[in-house]
Write a protein that holds these residues in place. Structure first.
Motif, short mmCIF file in Angstrom:
data_model
loop_
_atom_site.label_atom_id
_atom_site.label_comp_id
_atom_site.label_asym_id
_atom_site.label_seq_id
_atom_site.Cartn_x
_atom_site.Cartn_y
_atom_site.Cartn_z
N ARG A 1 31.70 33.60 33.06
CA ARG A 1 32.30 35.01 33.41
C ARG A 1 32.79 35.26 34.92
O ARG A 1 33.45 35.61 35.12
CB ARG A 1 31.63 35.92 32.48
CG ARG A 1 32.21 37.33 32.76
CD ARG A 1 31.35 38.30 31.95
NE ARG A 1 31.69 39.62 31.98
CZ ARG A 1 32.34 40.19 30.89
NH1 ARG A 1 33.20 39.43 30.00
NH2 ARG A 1 32.97 41.42 31.26
N ASN A 2 31.66 34.99 35.69
CA ASN A 2 31.62 35.27 37.04
C ASN A 2 30.55 34.70 37.95
O ASN A 2 29.83 33.86 37.35
CB ASN A 2 31.60 36.75 37.25
CG ASN A 2 30.71 37.51 36.63
OD1 ASN A 2 29.66 37.12 36.78
ND2 ASN A 2 31.09 38.73 36.21
N GLN B 1 35.54 37.67 45.97
CA GLN B 1 35.08 37.29 44.62
C GLN B 1 34.60 38.31 43.99
O GLN B 1 33.61 39.20 44.32
CB GLN B 1 34.01 36.05 44.78
CG GLN B 1 33.87 35.28 43.45
CD GLN B 1 32.97 35.90 42.52
OE1 GLN B 1 31.83 36.54 43.04
NE2 GLN B 1 33.29 36.24 41.15
N ASN C 1 32.78 40.71 40.56
CA ASN C 1 32.03 40.49 39.29
C ASN C 1 31.93 41.73 38.73
O ASN C 1 31.40 42.86 39.01
CB ASN C 1 30.46 40.19 39.78
CG ASN C 1 30.72 38.93 40.72
OD1 ASN C 1 30.48 37.53 39.98
ND2 ASN C 1 30.65 38.78 41.95
N GLN D 1 36.47 43.23 39.14
CA GLN D 1 37.00 41.97 38.27
C GLN D 1 37.77 42.44 37.20
O GLN D 1 37.21 43.52 36.40
CB GLN D 1 35.79 41.35 37.87
CG GLN D 1 36.10 39.81 37.31
CD GLN D 1 34.78 39.12 36.61
OE1 GLN D 1 33.79 39.69 36.61
NE2 GLN D 1 35.14 37.88 36.23
N PHE E 1 38.48 37.70 33.67
CA PHE E 1 36.90 37.45 33.45
C PHE E 1 36.64 35.93 33.36
O PHE E 1 36.28 35.50 32.16
CB PHE E 1 36.49 38.21 32.26
CG PHE E 1 36.56 39.72 32.73
CD1 PHE E 1 35.41 40.20 33.36
CD2 PHE E 1 37.49 40.47 32.33
CE1 PHE E 1 35.25 41.62 33.73
CE2 PHE E 1 37.54 41.93 32.72
CZ PHE E 1 36.60 42.26 33.25
N LEU F 1 35.14 32.74 36.58
CA LEU F 1 34.76 32.68 38.09
C LEU F 1 36.11 31.92 38.81
O LEU F 1 36.42 31.22 38.47
CB LEU F 1 33.54 31.86 38.08
CG LEU F 1 33.36 31.40 39.64
CD1 LEU F 1 32.84 32.90 40.33
CD2 LEU F 1 32.13 30.43 39.65
#
Length: 94
Positions: free
Chosen positions: A7-8, A44, A46, A52, A55, A57
């Protein structure tokens, strides 16, 4: 983006992160050269509270120029022809 789904950063396989960041570094170096940038920002996010909105990475590699402020993400897609030209420039630098 790693091959193993996550997801991250918070749930990514730590063993995969070293390989991912090596690719991010390669793209950042190529981006700086390709666009004659003064620097590069790597971002980046999250979870939604962290900004974010997609969803899985992934990293944002943004060429930066002295005196040009980083604008907030608008959510609007840039012109497709402009994006294609930028992608071709980056591919050539890689």
């Amino acid at each position: 983006m790693p091959k193993a789904a996550s997801r991250n950063l918070l749930d990514a396989d730590p063993a995969a992160l070293g390989r991912v960041i090596a690719v991010v570094q390669k793209i950042a170096i190529a981006s700086k050269a390709a666009f004659a940038a003064d620097g590069v920002t790597v971002m980046q996010f999250n979870e939604a509270a962290g900004g974010q909105s997609v969803f899985h990475l992934h990293f944002h590699v943004i060429p930066r120029f002295e005196g040009v402020a980083l604008r907030p993400h608008s959510g609007a897609m840039a012109d497709h022809a402009e994006l294609a030209a930028q992608a071709a420039t980056l591919r050539a630098a890689l």
